[in-house]
Design a protein around this motif. Structure first.
Motif, PDB file in Angstrom:
ATOM      1  N   PRO A   9     -48.005 -43.255 -13.116  1.00 49.34           N
ATOM      2  CA  PRO A   9     -47.233 -43.334 -13.999  1.00 49.34           C
ATOM      3  C   PRO A   9     -45.717 -44.276 -13.671  1.00 49.34           C
ATOM      4  O   PRO A   9     -45.325 -44.917 -14.365  1.00 49.34           O
ATOM      5  CB  PRO A   9     -46.886 -42.067 -14.898  1.00 49.34           C
ATOM      6  CG  PRO A   9     -48.078 -41.247 -14.272  1.00 49.34           C
ATOM      7  CD  PRO A   9     -48.214 -41.836 -13.113  1.00 49.34           C
ATOM      8  N   LEU A  10     -45.412 -43.857 -12.325  1.00 47.70           N
ATOM      9  CA  LEU A  10     -44.084 -44.433 -12.372  1.00 47.70           C
ATOM     10  C   LEU A  10     -44.414 -45.998 -11.834  1.00 47.70           C
ATOM     11  O   LEU A  10     -43.701 -46.824 -12.375  1.00 47.70           O
ATOM     12  CB  LEU A  10     -43.411 -43.817 -10.779  1.00 47.70           C
ATOM     13  CG  LEU A  10     -43.322 -42.284 -10.745  1.00 47.70           C
ATOM     14  CD1 LEU A  10     -42.792 -42.058  -9.467  1.00 47.70           C
ATOM     15  CD2 LEU A  10     -42.649 -41.931 -11.785  1.00 47.70           C
ATOM     16  N   ILE A  11     -45.618 -46.250 -11.250  1.00 45.62           N
ATOM     17  CA  ILE A  11     -45.905 -47.773 -10.725  1.00 45.62           C
ATOM     18  C   ILE A  11     -46.139 -48.480 -12.074  1.00 45.62           C
ATOM     19  O   ILE A  11     -45.710 -49.467 -12.250  1.00 45.62           O
ATOM     20  CB  ILE A  11     -47.172 -47.610 -10.180  1.00 45.62           C
ATOM     21  CG1 ILE A  11     -46.916 -46.957  -8.654  1.00 45.62           C
ATOM     22  CG2 ILE A  11     -47.775 -48.906  -9.671  1.00 45.62           C
ATOM     23  CD1 ILE A  11     -48.294 -46.825  -7.810  1.00 45.62           C
ATOM     24  N   ILE A  12     -46.629 -47.977 -13.198  1.00 48.67           N
ATOM     25  CA  ILE A  12     -47.018 -48.584 -14.445  1.00 48.67           C
ATOM     26  C   ILE A  12     -45.507 -48.952 -15.074  1.00 48.67           C
ATOM     27  O   ILE A  12     -45.742 -50.086 -15.556  1.00 48.67           O
ATOM     28  CB  ILE A  12     -47.915 -47.828 -15.230  1.00 48.67           C
ATOM     29  CG1 ILE A  12     -49.254 -47.684 -14.623  1.00 48.67           C
ATOM     30  CG2 ILE A  12     -47.970 -48.440 -16.470  1.00 48.67           C
ATOM     31  CD1 ILE A  12     -50.388 -46.824 -15.337  1.00 48.67           C
ATOM     32  N   LEU A  13     -44.754 -47.912 -14.912  1.00 45.94           N
ATOM     33  CA  LEU A  13     -43.364 -48.134 -15.682  1.00 45.94           C
ATOM     34  C   LEU A  13     -42.545 -49.017 -14.763  1.00 45.94           C
ATOM     35  O   LEU A  13     -41.445 -49.746 -15.297  1.00 45.94           O
ATOM     36  CB  LEU A  13     -42.763 -46.858 -15.937  1.00 45.94           C
ATOM     37  CG  LEU A  13     -41.875 -46.812 -17.076  1.00 45.94           C
ATOM     38  CD1 LEU A  13     -42.134 -47.110 -18.197  1.00 45.94           C
ATOM     39  CD2 LEU A  13     -41.251 -45.320 -17.131  1.00 45.94           C
ATOM     40  N   ALA A  42     -55.599 -37.334  -3.999  1.00 44.66           N
ATOM     41  CA  ALA A  42     -55.813 -38.557  -4.864  1.00 44.66           C
ATOM     42  C   ALA A  42     -55.407 -38.060  -6.457  1.00 44.66           C
ATOM     43  O   ALA A  42     -54.691 -39.001  -7.061  1.00 44.66           O
ATOM     44  CB  ALA A  42     -57.360 -39.007  -4.872  1.00 44.66           C
ATOM     45  N   ALA A  43     -55.709 -37.016  -6.863  1.00 44.78           N
ATOM     46  CA  ALA A  43     -55.310 -36.483  -8.149  1.00 44.78           C
ATOM     47  C   ALA A  43     -54.072 -36.419  -8.323  1.00 44.78           C
ATOM     48  O   ALA A  43     -53.539 -36.784  -9.240  1.00 44.78           O
ATOM     49  CB  ALA A  43     -56.399 -35.045  -8.391  1.00 44.78           C
ATOM     50  N   HIS A  44     -53.313 -35.991  -7.292  1.00 44.87           N
ATOM     51  CA  HIS A  44     -51.863 -35.746  -7.330  1.00 44.87           C
ATOM     52  C   HIS A  44     -51.233 -37.081  -7.343  1.00 44.87           C
ATOM     53  O   HIS A  44     -50.344 -37.257  -8.091  1.00 44.87           O
ATOM     54  CB  HIS A  44     -51.296 -35.156  -5.988  1.00 44.87           C
ATOM     55  CG  HIS A  44     -49.896 -34.809  -5.816  1.00 44.87           C
ATOM     56  ND1 HIS A  44     -48.975 -36.038  -5.072  1.00 44.87           N
ATOM     57  CD2 HIS A  44     -48.791 -34.183  -6.278  1.00 44.87           C
ATOM     58  CE1 HIS A  44     -47.825 -35.367  -5.302  1.00 44.87           C
ATOM     59  NE2 HIS A  44     -47.537 -34.475  -5.848  1.00 44.87           N
ATOM     60  N   TRP A  45     -51.791 -38.014  -6.672  1.00 46.45           N
ATOM     61  CA  TRP A  45     -51.104 -39.385  -6.783  1.00 46.45           C
ATOM     62  C   TRP A  45     -51.303 -40.190  -8.093  1.00 46.45           C
ATOM     63  O   TRP A  45     -50.338 -40.740  -8.772  1.00 46.45           O
ATOM     64  CB  TRP A  45     -51.667 -40.357  -5.711  1.00 46.45           C
ATOM     65  CG  TRP A  45     -51.265 -41.968  -5.816  1.00 46.45           C
ATOM     66  CD1 TRP A  45     -50.285 -42.349  -5.069  1.00 46.45           C
ATOM     67  CD2 TRP A  45     -51.984 -42.684  -6.667  1.00 46.45           C
ATOM     68  NE1 TRP A  45     -50.114 -43.456  -5.516  1.00 46.45           N
ATOM     69  CE2 TRP A  45     -51.039 -43.922  -6.555  1.00 46.45           C
ATOM     70  CE3 TRP A  45     -53.001 -43.014  -7.538  1.00 46.45           C
ATOM     71  CZ2 TRP A  45     -51.524 -45.352  -7.047  1.00 46.45           C
ATOM     72  CZ3 TRP A  45     -53.403 -44.320  -7.902  1.00 46.45           C
ATOM     73  CH2 TRP A  45     -52.656 -45.199  -7.636  1.00 46.45           C
ATOM     74  N   VAL A  46     -52.314 -39.956  -8.885  1.00 44.95           N
ATOM     75  CA  VAL A  46     -52.880 -40.348 -10.162  1.00 44.95           C
ATOM     76  C   VAL A  46     -51.823 -39.649 -11.067  1.00 44.95           C
ATOM     77  O   VAL A  46     -51.006 -40.392 -12.026  1.00 44.95           O
ATOM     78  CB  VAL A  46     -54.259 -40.110 -10.578  1.00 44.95           C
ATOM     79  CG1 VAL A  46     -54.360 -40.384 -12.147  1.00 44.95           C
ATOM     80  CG2 VAL A  46     -55.091 -40.782  -9.876  1.00 44.95           C
ATOM     81  N   VAL A  47     -51.265 -38.319 -10.998  1.00 46.26           N
ATOM     82  CA  VAL A  47     -50.577 -37.803 -11.697  1.00 46.26           C
ATOM     83  C   VAL A  47     -48.986 -38.025 -11.718  1.00 46.26           C
ATOM     84  O   VAL A  47     -48.037 -38.412 -12.592  1.00 46.26           O
ATOM     85  CB  VAL A  47     -50.628 -36.204 -11.686  1.00 46.26           C
ATOM     86  CG1 VAL A  47     -49.656 -35.429 -12.419  1.00 46.26           C
ATOM     87  CG2 VAL A  47     -52.098 -35.946 -12.328  1.00 46.26           C
ATOM     88  N   SER A  48     -48.571 -38.125 -10.331  1.00 47.79           N
ATOM     89  CA  SER A  48     -47.292 -38.256  -9.947  1.00 47.79           C
ATOM     90  C   SER A  48     -46.918 -39.685  -9.736  1.00 47.79           C
ATOM     91  O   SER A  48     -45.474 -39.711  -9.935  1.00 47.79           O
ATOM     92  CB  SER A  48     -46.859 -37.414  -8.588  1.00 47.79           C
ATOM     93  OG  SER A  48     -47.489 -38.055  -7.628  1.00 47.79           O
ATOM     94  N   ALA A  49     -47.672 -40.509  -9.227  1.00 52.30           N
ATOM     95  CA  ALA A  49     -47.297 -41.821  -8.772  1.00 52.30           C
ATOM     96  C   ALA A  49     -47.451 -42.956  -9.791  1.00 52.30           C
ATOM     97  O   ALA A  49     -46.805 -43.923  -9.828  1.00 52.30           O
ATOM     98  CB  ALA A  49     -47.548 -42.170  -7.419  1.00 52.30           C
ATOM     99  N   ALA A  69     -44.576 -58.873  -9.537  1.00 59.82           N
ATOM    100  CA  ALA A  69     -45.941 -58.533  -8.905  1.00 59.82           C
ATOM    101  C   ALA A  69     -45.691 -57.906  -7.718  1.00 59.82           C
ATOM    102  O   ALA A  69     -46.528 -56.950  -7.404  1.00 59.82           O
ATOM    103  CB  ALA A  69     -46.765 -59.693  -9.188  1.00 59.82           C
ATOM    104  N   ILE A  70     -45.048 -58.603  -6.732  1.00 58.60           N
ATOM    105  CA  ILE A  70     -44.664 -57.899  -5.340  1.00 58.60           C
ATOM    106  C   ILE A  70     -44.299 -56.509  -5.419  1.00 58.60           C
ATOM    107  O   ILE A  70     -44.600 -55.895  -4.589  1.00 58.60           O
ATOM    108  CB  ILE A  70     -43.608 -58.938  -4.672  1.00 58.60           C
ATOM    109  CG1 ILE A  70     -44.142 -60.416  -4.761  1.00 58.60           C
ATOM    110  CG2 ILE A  70     -43.486 -58.276  -3.140  1.00 58.60           C
ATOM    111  CD1 ILE A  70     -45.606 -60.594  -4.053  1.00 58.60           C
ATOM    112  N   LEU A  71     -43.132 -56.244  -6.421  1.00 55.45           N
ATOM    113  CA  LEU A  71     -42.618 -54.959  -6.372  1.00 55.45           C
ATOM    114  C   LEU A  71     -43.854 -54.023  -6.789  1.00 55.45           C
ATOM    115  O   LEU A  71     -44.326 -52.823  -6.320  1.00 55.45           O
ATOM    116  CB  LEU A  71     -41.673 -54.745  -7.526  1.00 55.45           C
ATOM    117  CG  LEU A  71     -41.266 -53.421  -7.920  1.00 55.45           C
ATOM    118  CD1 LEU A  71     -40.535 -52.713  -6.513  1.00 55.45           C
ATOM    119  CD2 LEU A  71     -40.261 -53.558  -8.810  1.00 55.45           C
ATOM    120  N   PHE A  72     -44.842 -54.494  -7.716  1.00 51.20           N
ATOM    121  CA  PHE A  72     -45.866 -53.687  -8.285  1.00 51.20           C
ATOM    122  C   PHE A  72     -46.858 -53.384  -7.121  1.00 51.20           C
ATOM    123  O   PHE A  72     -47.590 -52.185  -6.918  1.00 51.20           O
ATOM    124  CB  PHE A  72     -46.497 -54.358  -9.476  1.00 51.20           C
ATOM    125  CG  PHE A  72     -47.858 -53.455  -9.865  1.00 51.20           C
ATOM    126  CD1 PHE A  72     -47.548 -52.520 -10.943  1.00 51.20           C
ATOM    127  CD2 PHE A  72     -49.006 -53.761  -9.777  1.00 51.20           C
ATOM    128  CE1 PHE A  72     -48.294 -51.725 -11.529  1.00 51.20           C
ATOM    129  CE2 PHE A  72     -50.016 -52.856 -10.038  1.00 51.20           C
ATOM    130  CZ  PHE A  72     -49.895 -51.863 -11.240  1.00 51.20           C
TER     131      PHE A  72
END
Length: 232
Positions: free
Chosen positions: A118-122, A109-116, A138-141
């Motif tokens: 930020p990508l999702i937000i951007l 879960a920590a790895h997802w927060v760090v690696s994924a 929104a569907i992509l997000f």
């Protein structure tokens, strides 16, 4: 709630593991920024290398964002357990008396927060640059929010299987990438279905089912692989 020998509750222990991994990630800023930088570069350079045509880019946007996110997450998988394996932290966690599969889930879960995350937000901003219509962002997000944890959980199994190897990055990719193809297909398919005016419920339901299955089974498989790796 269960407690270990020192009387620390399971919740508090898992929270410590999660926060410890986040602190380590933020100390190593290079490894933190590499996936995000790669993600941005791939998407920014794509129109220059292929075609700047807005109609073409709007059709390719979802697939490009998904492929870039998948490959970006691959960059950091080899470090998921490697540092803790090298310094003996994994062995201490195994001997802590707490359920090891839950510890593994917290680390993933920590790895997802760090690696994924930020990508999702951007991703909406970058997808807009690729002329993806705003009503489909929104569907992509949501598709990325459901699909990227599955990639991380499957990738955790590959990282655990190669943790005793000095250089397992390429091997992890070979093990993990074929298993992530359905996620890529349904994640991209959800956005394309939305663009064609079709229902996206089936695509998102499939991603949700994969997420539930991965959260349930992946930590168990990953913890078993780590135990086997530490036994050698």
């Amino acid at each position: 709630m269960g407690s270990n020998a020192n009387g620390v509750s399971l919740t508090a222990f898992l929270a410590r593991v999660f926060l410890h991994d986040l602190r380590l990630a933020f100390r190593n800023r290079q490894s933190l920024l590499n996936p995000l930088t790669f993600f941005v570069i791939v998407i920014v350079l794509f129109p220059l290398g292929v075609s700047p045509d807005s109609k073409f880019l709007s059709q390719a946007a979802a697939g490009l964002v998904w492929v870039a996110a998948l490959l970006s997450m691959m960059l950091s998988l080899d470090r998921l357990f490697q540092t803790d394996y090298d310094d003996g932290t994994l062995e201490q966690l195994l001997l802590s008396g707490q359920p090891f599969y839950l510890i593994v889930l917290c680390k993933q879960a920590a790895h997802w927060v760090v690696s994924a995350l930020p990508l999702i937000i951007l991703s909406p901003l970058l997808a807009t640059m690729l002329h993806l219509p705003a009503e489909h962002l929104a569907i992509l997000f949501v598709s990325l929010l459901l699909g990227t944890p599955v990639i991380g959980l499957i990738g955790g199994i590959g990282a655990a299987l190669t943790v005793s190897l000095r250089s397992g990055g390429l091997l992890i990719s070979l093990l993990v990438l074929p298993l992530t193809i359905p996620i890529l297909i349904f994640g991209t398919g959800a956005v394309l279905a939305s663009m064609e005016g079709l229902s996206v419920n089936g695509h998102l339901a499939f991603l949700g089912a994969l997420l539930a299955l991965s959260v349930t089974l992946s930590p168990i498989a990953t913890s078993a692989a780590l135990k086997a790796g530490m036994a050698h």
